[in-house]
Design a protein around this motif. Structure first.
Motif, PDB file in Angstrom:
ATOM      1  N   GLY A 417    -139.278 104.419   9.710  1.00 27.03           N
ATOM      2  CA  GLY A 417    -138.185 103.188  10.863  1.00 27.03           C
ATOM      3  C   GLY A 417    -137.443 103.695  10.421  1.00 27.03           C
ATOM      4  N   MET A 418    -136.389 102.391  10.728  1.00 25.72           N
ATOM      5  CA  MET A 418    -134.711 102.486  10.599  1.00 25.72           C
ATOM      6  C   MET A 418    -134.630 100.914  10.634  1.00 25.72           C
ATOM      7  N   ILE A 419    -133.379 100.290   9.897  1.00 30.20           N
ATOM      8  CA  ILE A 419    -133.548  98.787  10.478  1.00 30.20           C
ATOM      9  C   ILE A 419    -131.495  98.739  10.060  1.00 30.20           C
ATOM     10  N   HIS A 420    -130.767  98.263  10.880  1.00 30.43           N
ATOM     11  CA  HIS A 420    -129.039  97.888  11.195  1.00 30.43           C
ATOM     12  C   HIS A 420    -129.317  96.198  10.617  1.00 30.43           C
ATOM     13  N   LEU A 421    -128.596  95.864  10.021  1.00 33.50           N
ATOM     14  CA  LEU A 421    -128.124  94.605   9.674  1.00 33.50           C
ATOM     15  C   LEU A 421    -126.691  94.592  10.642  1.00 33.50           C
ATOM     16  N   PHE A 422    -126.548  93.581  10.904  1.00 30.21           N
ATOM     17  CA  PHE A 422    -125.163  93.296  11.386  1.00 30.21           C
ATOM     18  C   PHE A 422    -124.920  91.588  11.048  1.00 30.21           C
TER      19      PHE A 422
END
Length: 422
Positions: A417-422
């Protein structure tokens, strides 16, 4: 990004006069996208010949992805008004009917030196214990969630879970004193016009309505949920103790009427960060009320209980972190009849389950990371637990009252998986 988006964020959802008044507030737009590829399997229900298939399935899943706006306004004297509107985002398929506006943590409240008070929809204090032992590098979500067995996280509140986001809630969070603070919360489970009356249960013996918010039937019988937890976070030590009680949330149709159930959960957890490794432990006690066999309205409810133990460890490896978990849910016990079941918890022999998990998380930046992992629920013959997040359908029909049933499923999966926070 520059998060002072007052005029833009507010004007999109409020009338112009209110937007103008909000210019003195500090408003933040935030979010998270967490999407993974999963390869999962687990035994299905047996066919007419008694054979059980174990198909492998490839799927893409969105894990607790969200988009939200939060803000504060100074009211003077150290007092602030606070608000948050958070919505689920189905990053894998696009939003469904369950992913609408304010479908996650949403509240309004006041904050000062005395602590924080808020009203709305949010998780209970019991859930705040989860990150102490849970898989923090992957945000305690996806099929890697360690709330498969702990808290019966796969269940909604009306079905007996202790990891639900509850509407109609009031909560107080204390300030921090030398590393210690506490939280308390009550969910009133009233109808509030709509609430979430989910209709008849799939189980005719348990026709509960009300979901995670409540309904008119719940408010008439004065159902509510109460929770309290204390936390300690100072230097390398983290610890927590929490209690949650469901009062008349579930009920059973019996001869002559209904019986209301009062359930509770208790968890103690602690961790110590040695630098090279951070071990943690967790203990949980669950207690459900269930009716005796051939119950009538004059019958006394009986107890279905379970003990859970777990050990986890997080260790830095290169720029990332390795996480390991071993969690054991013991056989269902108590005074309830053999075969009594709430969620995956069943009374009797061969009803325990073990969760094994190993994962690695690698940061690409401060806001972006990738992860990989493996998880398995080793259900004994009559245990019926499945994944908390992104449940996979398995056979759950076997209980001690059906000795020739075969065995329940043992779901397992690989994750990337991949996580991106903004």
């Amino acid at each position: 990004m520059n998060k002072k988006l007052v005029a833009v964020a507010v004007a999109g959802v409020l009338a112009a006069p209110l937007a103008a008044q909000a210019q003195t507030a500090n408003v933040t737009l935030y979010g998270r996208l967490n999407i993974d590829y999963e390869l999962v399997n687990g035994k299905q229900a047996p066919d007419a010949a008694g054979n059980q298939s174990n198909p492998s399935v490839s799927r893409l899943s969105s894990n607790s992805s969200r988009l939200g706006v939060r803000g504060t306004e100074s009211l003077g004297g150290g007092l602030n008004a606070i608000f948050q509107i958070e919505s689920n985002v189905s990053g894998d398929t696009g939003n469904s009917s369950t992913s609408g506006l304010a479908s996650r943590e949403t509240f309004v409240g006041l904050q000062g030196a005395w602590g924080t008070f808020k009203m709305g929809k949010f998780l209970m204090p019991y859930d705040d214990l989860h990150p102490i032992f849970g898989n923090v590098p992957t945000y305690t979500t996806s099929i890697l969630s360690t709330a498969d067995l702990w808290s019966q996280g796969t269940l909604s509140k009306f079905a007996g879970g202790f990891d639900a986001r509850l509407g109609n809630s009031l909560r107080y969070d204390s300030p921090v004193w030398s590393g210690f603070n506490f939280s308390s919360q009550v969910s009133l489970r009233d109808s509030s016009g709509f609430a979430d009356n989910v209709g008849p249960s799939a189980n005719p013996a348990n026709p509960i309505l009300g979901g995670d918010n409540g309904d008119h039937a719940s408010e008439v019988r004065h159902a509510y949920v109460f929770g309290i937890a204390g936390y300690y976070n100072n230097g390398p030590i983290q610890a927590g103790l929490g209690y949650e009680r469901n009062v008349k949330v579930r009920n059973y149709s019996v001869i002559g009427g209904t019986l209301n159930a009062n359930d509770w959960a208790l968890t103690a957890t602690a961790a110590y960060n040695f630098g090279v490794v951070r071990p943690a432990i967790v203990y949980e006690r669950l207690n459900y009320e269930v009716p005796p066999l051939l119950a009538t309205t004059g019958s006394n409810m009986q107890n279905l209980t379970r003990n859970l133990w777990g050990v986890t460890a997080t260790a830095p490896v290169g720029p990332g972190a390795v996480y390991f978990a071993w969690i054991l849910a013991r056989d269902g016990a108590g005074s309830a009849p053999d075969g009594s079941r709430v969620g995956g918890l069943t009374k009797g022999e061969n009803t325990q389950s073990t969760q094994w998990e190993l994962s690695y998380t690698y940061p690409l930046s401060k806001r972006t990371q990738v992860y990989a992992g493996y998880v398995k629920l080793q259900n004994q013959q009559n245990a019926a637990y499945t994944f908390n997040i992104n449940a996979y359908t398995i056979n759950t029909t076997c209980t001690v009252s059906q000795p020739t049933c075969g065995s329940n499923g043992k779901p397992q999966g690989l994750v990337l998986g991949m996580i991106h926070l903004f």
